[in-house]
Design a protein around this motif. Structure first.
Motif, PDB file in Angstrom:
ATOM      1  N   TYR A  92       0.850  -1.190   0.000  1.00  0.00           N
ATOM      2  CA  TYR A  92       0.000   0.000   0.000  1.00  0.00           C
ATOM      3  C   TYR A  92       0.886   1.241   0.000  1.00  0.00           C
ATOM      4  CZ  TYR A  92      -3.887  -3.082   1.157  1.00  0.00           C
ATOM      5  OH  TYR A  92      -4.847  -4.064   1.129  1.00  0.00           O
ATOM      6  N   LEU A  93       0.810   2.022  -1.044  1.00  0.00           N
ATOM      7  CA  LEU A  93       1.579   3.251  -1.190  1.00  0.00           C
ATOM      8  C   LEU A  93       0.665   4.420  -0.832  1.00  0.00           C
ATOM      9  CD1 LEU A  93       3.292   2.410  -4.604  1.00  0.00           C
ATOM     10  CD2 LEU A  93       4.123   1.924  -2.308  1.00  0.00           C
ATOM     11  N   LEU A  94       0.887   4.987   0.324  1.00  0.00           N
ATOM     12  CA  LEU A  94       0.006   6.043   0.820  1.00  0.00           C
ATOM     13  C   LEU A  94       0.672   7.398   0.671  1.00  0.00           C
ATOM     14  CD1 LEU A  94      -1.288   4.411   4.118  1.00  0.00           C
ATOM     15  CD2 LEU A  94      -2.135   4.151   1.802  1.00  0.00           C
ATOM     16  N   GLY A  95      -0.052   8.310   0.106  1.00  0.00           N
ATOM     17  CA  GLY A  95       0.419   9.682  -0.020  1.00  0.00           C
ATOM     18  C   GLY A  95      -0.375  10.593   0.890  1.00  0.00           C
ATOM     19  N   HIS A  96       0.290  11.207   1.846  1.00  0.00           N
ATOM     20  CA  HIS A  96      -0.384  12.118   2.771  1.00  0.00           C
ATOM     21  C   HIS A  96      -0.202  13.539   2.256  1.00  0.00           C
ATOM     22  CE1 HIS A  96      -1.161   8.863   5.454  1.00  0.00           C
ATOM     23  NE2 HIS A  96       0.114   8.639   5.712  1.00  0.00           N
ATOM     24  N   GLY A  97      -1.239  14.056   1.669  1.00  0.00           N
ATOM     25  CA  GLY A  97      -1.182  15.409   1.138  1.00  0.00           C
ATOM     26  C   GLY A  97      -1.687  16.425   2.138  1.00  0.00           C
ATOM     27  N   ASP A  98      -0.877  17.405   2.444  1.00  0.00           N
ATOM     28  CA  ASP A  98      -1.274  18.509   3.311  1.00  0.00           C
ATOM     29  C   ASP A  98      -1.329  19.789   2.492  1.00  0.00           C
ATOM     30  OD1 ASP A  98      -1.440  16.994   5.688  1.00  0.00           O
ATOM     31  OD2 ASP A  98       0.744  17.091   5.915  1.00  0.00           O
ATOM     32  N   ILE A  99      -2.056  20.755   2.994  1.00  0.00           N
ATOM     33  CA  ILE A  99      -2.152  22.036   2.299  1.00  0.00           C
ATOM     34  C   ILE A  99      -1.706  23.145   3.234  1.00  0.00           C
ATOM     35  CG2 ILE A  99      -3.980  21.311   0.740  1.00  0.00           C
ATOM     36  CD1 ILE A  99      -5.986  22.733   2.517  1.00  0.00           C
ATOM     37  N   TYR A 143      -7.687  24.065  10.083  1.00  0.00           N
ATOM     38  CA  TYR A 143      -7.839  22.854   9.263  1.00  0.00           C
ATOM     39  C   TYR A 143      -6.715  21.861   9.539  1.00  0.00           C
ATOM     40  CZ  TYR A 143      -8.276  19.826   5.192  1.00  0.00           C
ATOM     41  OH  TYR A 143      -8.408  18.728   4.366  1.00  0.00           O
ATOM     42  N   ALA A 144      -5.500  22.367   9.714  1.00  0.00           N
ATOM     43  CA  ALA A 144      -4.374  21.473  10.017  1.00  0.00           C
ATOM     44  C   ALA A 144      -4.607  20.753  11.348  1.00  0.00           C
ATOM     45  CB  ALA A 144      -3.079  22.269  10.068  1.00  0.00           C
ATOM     46  N   PHE A 145      -5.163  21.453  12.331  1.00  0.00           N
ATOM     47  CA  PHE A 145      -5.463  20.828  13.618  1.00  0.00           C
ATOM     48  C   PHE A 145      -6.506  19.720  13.458  1.00  0.00           C
ATOM     49  CE2 PHE A 145      -8.239  20.615  17.343  1.00  0.00           C
ATOM     50  CZ  PHE A 145      -7.329  20.260  18.326  1.00  0.00           C
ATOM     51  N   LEU A 146      -7.546  19.990  12.666  1.00  0.00           N
ATOM     52  CA  LEU A 146      -8.583  18.975  12.450  1.00  0.00           C
ATOM     53  C   LEU A 146      -8.022  17.756  11.732  1.00  0.00           C
ATOM     54  CD1 LEU A 146     -11.599  21.238  11.385  1.00  0.00           C
ATOM     55  CD2 LEU A 146     -11.252  20.108  13.577  1.00  0.00           C
ATOM     56  N   ARG A 147      -7.152  17.954  10.754  1.00  0.00           N
ATOM     57  CA  ARG A 147      -6.564  16.820  10.027  1.00  0.00           C
ATOM     58  C   ARG A 147      -5.664  15.988  10.928  1.00  0.00           C
ATOM     59  NH1 ARG A 147      -6.554  15.652   4.835  1.00  0.00           N
ATOM     60  NH2 ARG A 147      -4.459  14.768   4.971  1.00  0.00           N
ATOM     61  N   ARG A 148      -4.889  16.659  11.780  1.00  0.00           N
ATOM     62  CA  ARG A 148      -3.989  15.912  12.673  1.00  0.00           C
ATOM     63  C   ARG A 148      -4.760  15.060  13.671  1.00  0.00           C
ATOM     64  NH1 ARG A 148      -1.064  20.822  12.905  1.00  0.00           N
ATOM     65  NH2 ARG A 148      -2.037  21.266  14.934  1.00  0.00           N
ATOM     66  N   ASN A 149      -5.931  15.501  14.057  1.00  0.00           N
ATOM     67  CA  ASN A 149      -6.683  14.803  15.086  1.00  0.00           C
ATOM     68  C   ASN A 149      -7.842  13.982  14.545  1.00  0.00           C
ATOM     69  OD1 ASN A 149      -5.673  15.924  17.913  1.00  0.00           O
ATOM     70  ND2 ASN A 149      -5.688  17.641  16.481  1.00  0.00           N
ATOM     71  N   SER A 150      -7.980  13.891  13.243  1.00  0.00           N
ATOM     72  CA  SER A 150      -9.023  13.062  12.653  1.00  0.00           C
ATOM     73  C   SER A 150      -8.463  11.694  12.290  1.00  0.00           C
ATOM     74  CB  SER A 150      -9.624  13.732  11.415  1.00  0.00           C
ATOM     75  OG  SER A 150      -8.644  13.862  10.403  1.00  0.00           O
ATOM     76  N   ARG A 151      -9.334  10.782  12.048  1.00  0.00           N
ATOM     77  CA  ARG A 151      -8.963   9.392  11.740  1.00  0.00           C
ATOM     78  C   ARG A 151      -8.568   9.296  10.278  1.00  0.00           C
ATOM     79  NH1 ARG A 151     -10.075   4.603  14.426  1.00  0.00           N
ATOM     80  NH2 ARG A 151     -10.458   2.750  13.164  1.00  0.00           N
ATOM     81  N   ARG A 152      -7.453   8.627   9.990  1.00  0.00           N
ATOM     82  CA  ARG A 152      -7.009   8.467   8.606  1.00  0.00           C
ATOM     83  C   ARG A 152      -7.903   7.469   7.885  1.00  0.00           C
ATOM     84  NH1 ARG A 152      -2.475  11.103   7.448  1.00  0.00           N
ATOM     85  NH2 ARG A 152      -1.064  11.708   9.152  1.00  0.00           N
ATOM     86  N   ALA A 153      -8.042   7.687   6.572  1.00  0.00           N
ATOM     87  CA  ALA A 153      -8.950   6.858   5.778  1.00  0.00           C
ATOM     88  C   ALA A 153      -8.522   5.398   5.737  1.00  0.00           C
ATOM     89  CB  ALA A 153      -9.052   7.407   4.358  1.00  0.00           C
ATOM     90  N   MET A 154      -7.220   5.116   5.886  1.00  0.00           N
ATOM     91  CA  MET A 154      -6.723   3.747   5.765  1.00  0.00           C
ATOM     92  C   MET A 154      -6.870   2.940   7.054  1.00  0.00           C
ATOM     93  SD  MET A 154      -5.700   2.775   2.874  1.00  0.00           S
ATOM     94  CE  MET A 154      -4.738   1.386   3.423  1.00  0.00           C
ATOM     95  N   THR A 155      -7.259   3.586   8.129  1.00  0.00           N
ATOM     96  CA  THR A 155      -7.307   2.901   9.420  1.00  0.00           C
ATOM     97  C   THR A 155      -8.268   1.720   9.400  1.00  0.00           C
ATOM     98  OG1 THR A 155      -6.881   5.048  10.421  1.00  0.00           O
ATOM     99  CG2 THR A 155      -7.556   3.261  11.884  1.00  0.00           C
ATOM    100  N   THR A 156      -9.372   1.851   8.673  1.00  0.00           N
ATOM    101  CA  THR A 156     -10.387   0.799   8.673  1.00  0.00           C
ATOM    102  C   THR A 156      -9.922  -0.475   7.994  1.00  0.00           C
ATOM    103  OG1 THR A 156     -11.312   1.795   6.660  1.00  0.00           O
ATOM    104  CG2 THR A 156     -12.286   2.439   8.768  1.00  0.00           C
ATOM    105  N   LEU A 157      -8.869  -0.404   7.170  1.00  0.00           N
ATOM    106  CA  LEU A 157      -8.402  -1.606   6.468  1.00  0.00           C
ATOM    107  C   LEU A 157      -7.426  -2.431   7.296  1.00  0.00           C
ATOM    108  CD1 LEU A 157      -7.865  -0.327   2.806  1.00  0.00           C
ATOM    109  CD2 LEU A 157      -9.723  -1.713   3.693  1.00  0.00           C
TER     110      LEU A 157
END
Length: 762
Positions: free
Chosen positions: A707-714, A732-746
């Motif tokens: 799995y090649l994951l690219g973490h894009g930040d703005i 927005y950066a604070f919300l991204r750091r403290n939110s669940r990553r999309a790959m966690t469920t796999l």
């Protein structure tokens, strides 16, 4: 089939329906079923009765509010706007998004409309008015944004309602102790309420089906007790209150004292609380079961309960507090008090469950930070538990009770939250009437003018006493709205940046089939959010890694505005570049009700199985649908070949900076899909090429999947406005750091993960 063999099945079906009915009571109707505990208390606090005619007027106002809003508006009209069984604000928004391109995130595909659950049956699709409404919605950026703002505001009010509902229900029920124990002080009532609330939110994790089955019979007993006490009071004090069914008494009520009657509207609305929860919790049960249960059980018991309290007040005009508990006969007081407290806890769960559903829907549609969602039932995928939201609601609920500790103040905030949700629902259902239902325009106008006007009148009454608790709830809802809006705004900018900086097809053609590096055996799943094109993060992998996998699949997890996507329609494949590149685009489509908790091995098996079917079908059909705009082969404007690394360094993807490559096949100068490739290959070699490609997939799978994951930040550009820098770089950066990553469920093991970061300047 014989009659004997059918009977066990029929008995089993009846048993399931019986259990479902009890669960419906415990989950859907808890909130509206406990409104008699506090409605008259709040009304009489704002408008004390001066005579028996005032009691009749107040009762008439309550009866017609109960009939018009929960029954006529929600049970008969709004509930029909469900999205394949899903209810709530975001279900209505999803329904609108399916019929008109109003989503601000530009990731819609024509192929999404071919999903079986996407299609809708409308009475007359040629209706000119519906097409004009659709055209206006799709062409106006301002209308799209306004619609999103309304939905986010409605959602924030739902979550705020999840705070105030437990506070109001539990505190009003526990306050009944003051009738049985005259020496009990209010501080002790608040302490007991706090203890009950802690217990309530602690058992939330056990799920809807388990708790619903337990509390369903309890609420049934409560409703029967409510109706029975009402009948008892009517027999004891007389049936004069039945005159309240004549609406002229509402006019007389306002005529006698306009100001106090207007202020009492805020308390009167509390009889309709829980109406939105009925609609939001619809995902657990069928429309018919909710309608029948409300009309034939809940509504009659509520009417009897209010009639009985009014009959008691006719002979006890000085009673203005704890009207319900004061009207209970002494021999039944303590049992009814116990049942009332249990019912209050059930009512609190009702709104909490609705909040969970709303958060999950908004998260799936990209309007709320990703959180951990636990599915509490293996049979019903709609039954969920969100731990963060659960404890979040508990903290603020306890703070609300401890700060105010008064039914009147909390009731005012309660009415504010309910009205905010009701008005947003009215607007969204009106759009659905015009766009989808396509009913007579006069019916639509009557609906919106009557109900929105009625709710605005109630809203003016609530705002008239905003200092009594409403201001706290409005600030709380405003904070939730800003969180959702910032998340939506940042996600939109991030997606648009990825689209602008995606790699051009010309560059891929120049690199050749080896991609300017070494192709090692194996499958690389490159996760990204693009539905078209090659993400810029892939260039970082080419630069960073010494080799790239022999087969590359760009995987995009996409939520479409439908509740459920059938498993057979989950994966949508397209080729990227000519066949010799062995690169594919896979869009894994999920509905906002779908469960994404399959292990990575199962996900890989399903994905590769679908890929093999795609290749075989491609070989049989030879030509894909011509002119499909979903194809990755569409070359947009020339993309930049400059990449910005997380440390600020700049890299070029020009050919001289990459390793030399050798490709046996000279690629075409323009992008090519499988349909183009089919025209270039000779037909006798088609079967051989198919077997070779399938063999390559099997060998690559044996070598392993990475799995090649690219973490894009703005980040906001230096020349951006200060407010934009503040929102993007901090909030927005604070919300991204403290939110669940999309790959966690796999649940992918770390040995199979490779991650690269990239920063986009917006």
């Amino acid at each position: 089939m014989s009659r004997r063999s059918r009977s066990p099945e029929l008995r089993g079906m009846r048993s399931r329906n019986f259990i479902l009915a009890f669960q419906t009571l415990g989950i859907v109707f808890g909130d509206v079923g406990t409104s008699p505990l506090y409605t008259f208390d709040v009304m009489l606090d704002k408008s004390p009765v001066r005579g028996k005619e005032d009691v009749i007027g107040a009762l008439s106002l309550v009866l017609y509010t109960l009939i018009l809003i929960p029954l006529v508006k929600y049970v008969l009209v709004v509930i029909r706007g469900n999205d394949n069984g899903e209810g709530g604000t975001f279900a209505l928004y999803s329904l609108i998004c399916r019929n008109a391109k109003v989503s601000l995130l530009p990731n819609q595909l024509r192929s999404d409309t071919r999903i079986s659950s996407f299609r809708l049956k409308v009475p007359s699709p040629e209706l000119e008015r519906s097409l004009k409404v659709k055209e206006h919605l799709e062409s106006s950026w301002m209308l799209k944004k306004l619609l999103l703002i309304l939905v986010l505001f409605g959602t924030s009010m739902v979550i705020a309602d999840g705070v105030v509902t437990p506070a109001m229900s539990v505190l009003s029920a526990v306050s009944g102790l003051k009738v049985g124990i005259a020496s009990l002080e209010q501080d002790k009532v608040v302490m007991i309420s706090v203890a009950f609330l802690v217990i309530l939110f602690s058992v939330q994790k056990y799920g809807t089906s388990k708790v619903g089955l337990a509390v369903g019979p309890a609420l049934f007993v409560w409703l029967c007790s409510l109706g029975g006490i009402g009948v008892y009071n009517l027999v004891k004090y007389g049936v004069t209150v039945l005159r309240a069914f004549n609406p002229v008494h509402i006019y007389y009520y306002f005529e006698r004292n306009l100001t106090q009657a207007w202020l009492s509207l805020g308390g009167c609305l509390l009889c309709a609380t829980g109406s939105e929860a009925m609609f939001a919790d619809l995902c657990y049960f069928s429309v018919g079961s909710v309608q029948l249960t409300f009309v034939f059980l809940v509504l009659p018991c509520l009417l009897l309960g209010y009639l009985g309290q009014a009959a008691f007040l006719m002979e006890n005009l000085t009673t203005s507090e704890q009207v319900f508990f004061s009207s209970i006969p002494s021999w039944a007081f303590w049992p009814v008090l116990l049942v009332a407290n249990i019912a209050a806890l059930i009512a609190s769960r009702t709104m909490t469950t609705a909040t969970f559903s709303c958060v999950k829907q908004s998260t799936a549609l990209g309007c709320f930070p990703r959180l951990k969602i636990i599915h509490t039932s293996r049979k019903f995928m709609g039954q969920i538990y969100v731990p963060v939201i659960n404890w979040f609601l508990l903290v603020f609920c306890l703070a609300f009770v401890a700060t105010f500790g008064s039914i009147t103040d909390i009731g005012n905030a309660y009415g504010t939250a309910e009205l905010g949700i009701m008005m947003m629902t009215t607007i969204l259902v009106t759009i659905i009437m015009l766009l989808i239902w396509q009913i007579n325009i006069f019916i639509v106008l009557f609906f919106v003018i009557f109900f929105l006007g009625l709710e605005l009148v109630f809203f003016t009454s609530v705002l008239g006493s905003a200092e009594a608790g409403s201001w706290v709830l409005l600030i709380f809802a405003a904070i939730l709205f800003m969180i959702m809006y910032i998340w939506t705004y940042g996600s939109k900018l991030k997606y648009e940046s990825e689209v602008k900086q995606k790699l051009s097809m010309d560059l891929m053609m120049e690199l050749g089939c080896n991609l300017g590096t070494i192709r090692a055996p194996g499958i690389g799943l490159v996760y990204n959010e693009l539905v078209k094109g090659i993400p810029a993060i892939f260039g970082h992998f080419l630069i960073t890694l010494p080799a790239i996998h022999s087969m590359i699949i760009f995987v995009c997890i996409k939520y479409v505005p439908v509740p459920v996507v059938p498993q057979g329609e989950r994966f949508l494949f397209r080729r990227v570049c000519p066949k010799s590149y062995h690169m594919f685009r896979c869009i894994a489509r999920y509905g906002y009700k779908d469960v994404r908790k399959e292990p990575h091995q199962m996900f890989e098996q399903l994905l590769l199985g679908s890929l093999e079917k795609f290749i075989r079908r491609e070989d049989q059909e030879r030509l894909l649908e011509s002119g499909d705009s979903d194809s990755d082969a569409e070359a947009a404007a020339s993309r930049s070949r400059i990449l910005i690394a997380p440390n600020g360094s700049m890299y070029s993807l020009d050919v001289p900076l990459l390793a030399a490559y050798n490709c046996t096949e000279r690629p075409s100068p323009e992008a090519s899909t499988s349909s183009h490739e089919a025209r270039d290959e000779a037909m006798p070699d088609a079967r051989q090429n198919l077997e070779q490609e399938l063999s390559l997939i099997n060998k690559a799978e044996e070598s392993g999947v990475v799995y090649l994951l690219g973490h894009g930040d703005i980040r906001a550009r230096k020349d951006s406005w200060f407010l934009k820098k503040l929102v993007i770089n901090y909030f927005y950066a604070f919300l991204r750091r403290n939110s669940r990553r999309a790959m966690t469920t796999l649940t992918v093991p770390r040995t199979n993960l490779m991650q690269v970061g990239m920063t986009y300047m917006v």
